[in-house]
Enzyme design. Structure first.
Site, PDB file in Angstrom:
ATOM      1  N   LYS A 192      73.850   3.195 -96.881  1.00  0.00           N
ATOM      2  CA  LYS A 192      73.793   1.505 -97.605  1.00  0.00           C
ATOM      3  C   LYS A 192      72.819   1.098 -98.453  1.00  0.00           C
ATOM      4  CE  LYS A 192      78.107   0.171 -94.385  1.00  0.00           C
ATOM      5  NZ  LYS A 192      78.151  -0.357 -92.785  1.00  0.00           N
TER       6      LYS A 192
ATOM      7  N   LYS B  46      85.093   9.834 -99.097  1.00  0.00           N
ATOM      8  CA  LYS B  46      85.845   9.749 -98.107  1.00  0.00           C
ATOM      9  C   LYS B  46      86.893   7.884 -98.716  1.00  0.00           C
ATOM     10  CE  LYS B  46      83.807   6.005 -95.691  1.00  0.00           C
ATOM     11  NZ  LYS B  46      83.570   5.018 -93.926  1.00  0.00           N
TER      12      LYS B  46
ATOM     13  N   LYS C 239      87.843   1.084 -97.528  1.00  0.00           N
ATOM     14  CA  LYS C 239      88.094  -0.328 -97.318  1.00  0.00           C
ATOM     15  C   LYS C 239      86.540  -1.406 -98.731  1.00  0.00           C
ATOM     16  CE  LYS C 239      87.242  -1.565 -92.480  1.00  0.00           C
ATOM     17  NZ  LYS C 239      85.993  -1.384 -92.076  1.00  0.00           N
TER      18      LYS C 239
HETATM   19  P1  TYM Z   1      85.347   0.899 -89.939  1.00  0.00           P
HETATM   20  O1  TYM Z   1      85.448  -0.307 -89.888  1.00  0.00           O
HETATM   21  O2  TYM Z   1      84.542   1.229 -91.553  1.00  0.00           O
HETATM   22  O3  TYM Z   1      86.194   2.122 -89.794  1.00  0.00           O
HETATM   23  C1  TYM Z   1      87.301   1.833 -88.431  1.00  0.00           C
HETATM   24  C2  TYM Z   1      88.051   3.518 -88.113  1.00  0.00           C
HETATM   25  O4  TYM Z   1      88.515   3.800 -89.320  1.00  0.00           O
HETATM   26  C3  TYM Z   1      87.331   5.437 -89.785  1.00  0.00           C
HETATM   27  N1  TYM Z   1      87.700   5.505 -91.039  1.00  0.00           N
HETATM   28  C4  TYM Z   1      88.735   6.555 -91.631  1.00  0.00           C
HETATM   29  N2  TYM Z   1      88.818   7.358 -90.816  1.00  0.00           N
HETATM   30  C5  TYM Z   1      89.616   8.890 -91.420  1.00  0.00           C
HETATM   31  N3  TYM Z   1      89.605   8.788 -92.508  1.00  0.00           N
HETATM   32  C6  TYM Z   1      88.751   7.515 -93.808  1.00  0.00           C
HETATM   33  N4  TYM Z   1      89.004   7.543 -95.089  1.00  0.00           N
HETATM   34  C7  TYM Z   1      88.442   6.791 -92.890  1.00  0.00           C
HETATM   35  N5  TYM Z   1      87.523   5.279 -93.320  1.00  0.00           N
HETATM   36  C8  TYM Z   1      86.970   4.886 -92.018  1.00  0.00           C
HETATM   37  C9  TYM Z   1      86.059   4.647 -88.766  1.00  0.00           C
HETATM   38  O5  TYM Z   1      85.276   5.480 -88.869  1.00  0.00           O
HETATM   39  C10 TYM Z   1      86.361   3.998 -87.333  1.00  0.00           C
HETATM   40  O6  TYM Z   1      87.348   4.611 -86.861  1.00  0.00           O
HETATM   41  N6  TYM Z   1      80.981   1.019 -87.576  1.00  0.00           N
HETATM   42  C11 TYM Z   1      82.314   1.114 -87.018  1.00  0.00           C
HETATM   43  C12 TYM Z   1      83.322   0.141 -86.028  1.00  0.00           C
HETATM   44  C13 TYM Z   1      83.200  -0.060 -84.681  1.00  0.00           C
HETATM   45  C14 TYM Z   1      83.098   1.086 -83.457  1.00  0.00           C
HETATM   46  C15 TYM Z   1      82.606   0.648 -82.757  1.00  0.00           C
HETATM   47  C16 TYM Z   1      83.977   1.782 -83.575  1.00  0.00           C
HETATM   48  C17 TYM Z   1      81.849  -1.219 -84.387  1.00  0.00           C
HETATM   49  N7  TYM Z   1      81.925  -0.906 -83.102  1.00  0.00           N
HETATM   50  C18 TYM Z   1      81.967   0.419 -81.607  1.00  0.00           C
HETATM   51  C19 TYM Z   1      84.479   2.383 -82.528  1.00  0.00           C
HETATM   52  C20 TYM Z   1      83.931   2.068 -81.229  1.00  0.00           C
HETATM   53  C21 TYM Z   1      83.003   0.881 -88.439  1.00  0.00           C
HETATM   54  O7  TYM Z   1      82.569   0.446 -89.895  1.00  0.00           O
HETATM   55  O8  TYM Z   1      84.071   1.159 -88.809  1.00  0.00           O
END
Ligand code: TYM
Length: 336
Positions: free
Chosen positions: A111, A200, A203
């Protein structure tokens, strides 16, 4: 019952990558675990959203959680900012987190590089972006979560949460935190971009055609899959190293139809990429239809806000206990 915590940021458009990598597991775990799921609105602040996009995005994501099958009677879904213990524990954990380990987080490095190379040269790297994984550790440790279902890209952050928990157990008090384990699906942990299958699906990718949004129309889904990047070999085989585009389509179709990849490979033995793309699109359209219908029913319903309130009330009870336990261990003088 083992306890589970996971979260999703209300930024950008939720994609089938988020669903297949994370939410699908959230739904499957509801019967066997005590689940806490979160719309991590405080995390979203690290990318400085407008007030309107944060507000709407938070409610959109909450409705999608319920629409994909999170049952408010089985799992606790809540908004992170409704449980102030997350911010409080985050500060306490920052005081045992190291600058070096946070500097090594690949998501931060990516980032940072993106911001520095973007045209908005004036944009700064905030302290929030840097310390973000500590807030994530606080999210997990507050609930004594043993299992954290996530996609591949969050593995490093969960490992950091483990390191912080182990450190607190050694330096502050033995057993003060439960050490969590990541749970990463065998198939679907990294759904790739449809435009560039070496990256990957995200969003926050500015190119909308790179992903299938959970609320895309059937026409948009068909167009995006028809234009999905593959290769010139014209051979339908699951090989995520050498045939990333084709393997991505096979994974998506397999997860949406519950057909094993080996069965799909056999079915497509004498077919071309056109058929694979169209049928993957049809499978996704079919799969998303009932989710989209439930989403539109729920999005503005008063009961959704009631469910979120109930989820936060349940979450707060546990979060308060863990926070107090850690505050006492640190030697902070109790109010009571
Ligand atoms: P975030 O919001 O970017 O993504 C949410 C979840 O989706 C998964 N993910 C994917 N899985 C498969 N293929 C993809 N292309 C893909 N893109 C995203 C992510 O691995 C995630 O599980 N930091 C985290 C949010 C968070 C969190 C937490 C997660 C905050 N606190 C505590 C677990 C526990 C995040 O930005 O995910």
């Amino acid at each position: 019952m083992k306890r589970v915590f996971s979260g999703i940021q209300p930024t950008g458009n939720l994609s089938i990558g988020n669903y297949l990598g994370a939410m699908k597991q959230f739904v499957e775990m509801q019967d066997d675990y005590e689940c806490f799921y979160c719309v991590v609105d405080l995390h979203a602040l690290t990318v400085m959203p407008t007030a309107r996009s944060l507000h709407e995005g938070t409610l959109d994501l909450a409705a999608l959680y319920y629409a994909v099958g999170i049952d408010p009677h089985k799992a606790n879904l809540f908004l992170q900012s409704h449980v102030s213990e997350h911010s409080e524990l985050s500060w306490l954990l920052q005081c045992i987190s190291y600058f070096g380990e946070l500097s090594r987080m690949t998501q931060f490095k990516d980032k940072k590089q993106l911001i520095e190379s973007s045209k908005k040269g004036s944009q700064s790297i905030t302290a929030g972006l840097f310390s973000y994984p500590v807030l994530m550790a606080a999210d997990i440790l507050l609930y004594d979560a043993e299992v954290v279902p996530v996609g591949q890209d969050q593995k490093q952050h969960v490992e950091l949460a483990r390191n912080i928990a182990n450190r607190a157990n050694q330096l502050i008090k033995d057993g003060v935190f439960v050490v969590p384990e990541p749970l990463i699906p065998k198939i679907g942990a990294k759904i790739m971009s449809l435009r560039d299958p070496s990256r990957k699906m995200s969003k926050s990718d500015p190119v909308d055609a790179s992903r299938i949004n959970m609320l895309d129309t059937p026409e948009a889904i068909m167009t995006k899959f028809k234009k999905a990047k593959t290769d010139s070999e014209n051979l339908i085989k699951y090989d995520p190293v050498n045939k990333r585009g084709v393997s991505n389509l096979l994974e998506i179709q397999s997860l949406c139809t519950n057909k094993p990849i080996s069965v799909l490979e056999a079915e497509y033995e004498n077919s071309g990429y056109g058929k694979l793309k169209t049928q993957t699109a049809e499978a996704v359209i079919e799969f998303l239809k009932p989710i989209q219908e439930r989403y539109y029913e729920l999005r503005n319903s008063p009961e959704m806000l009631e469910y979120l309130k109930l989820g936060a009330d349940n979450a707060r009870k546990i979060a308060r206990k863990t926070l107090t336990r850690y505050q006492n261990a640190l030697g902070l003088v109790s109010r009571d």
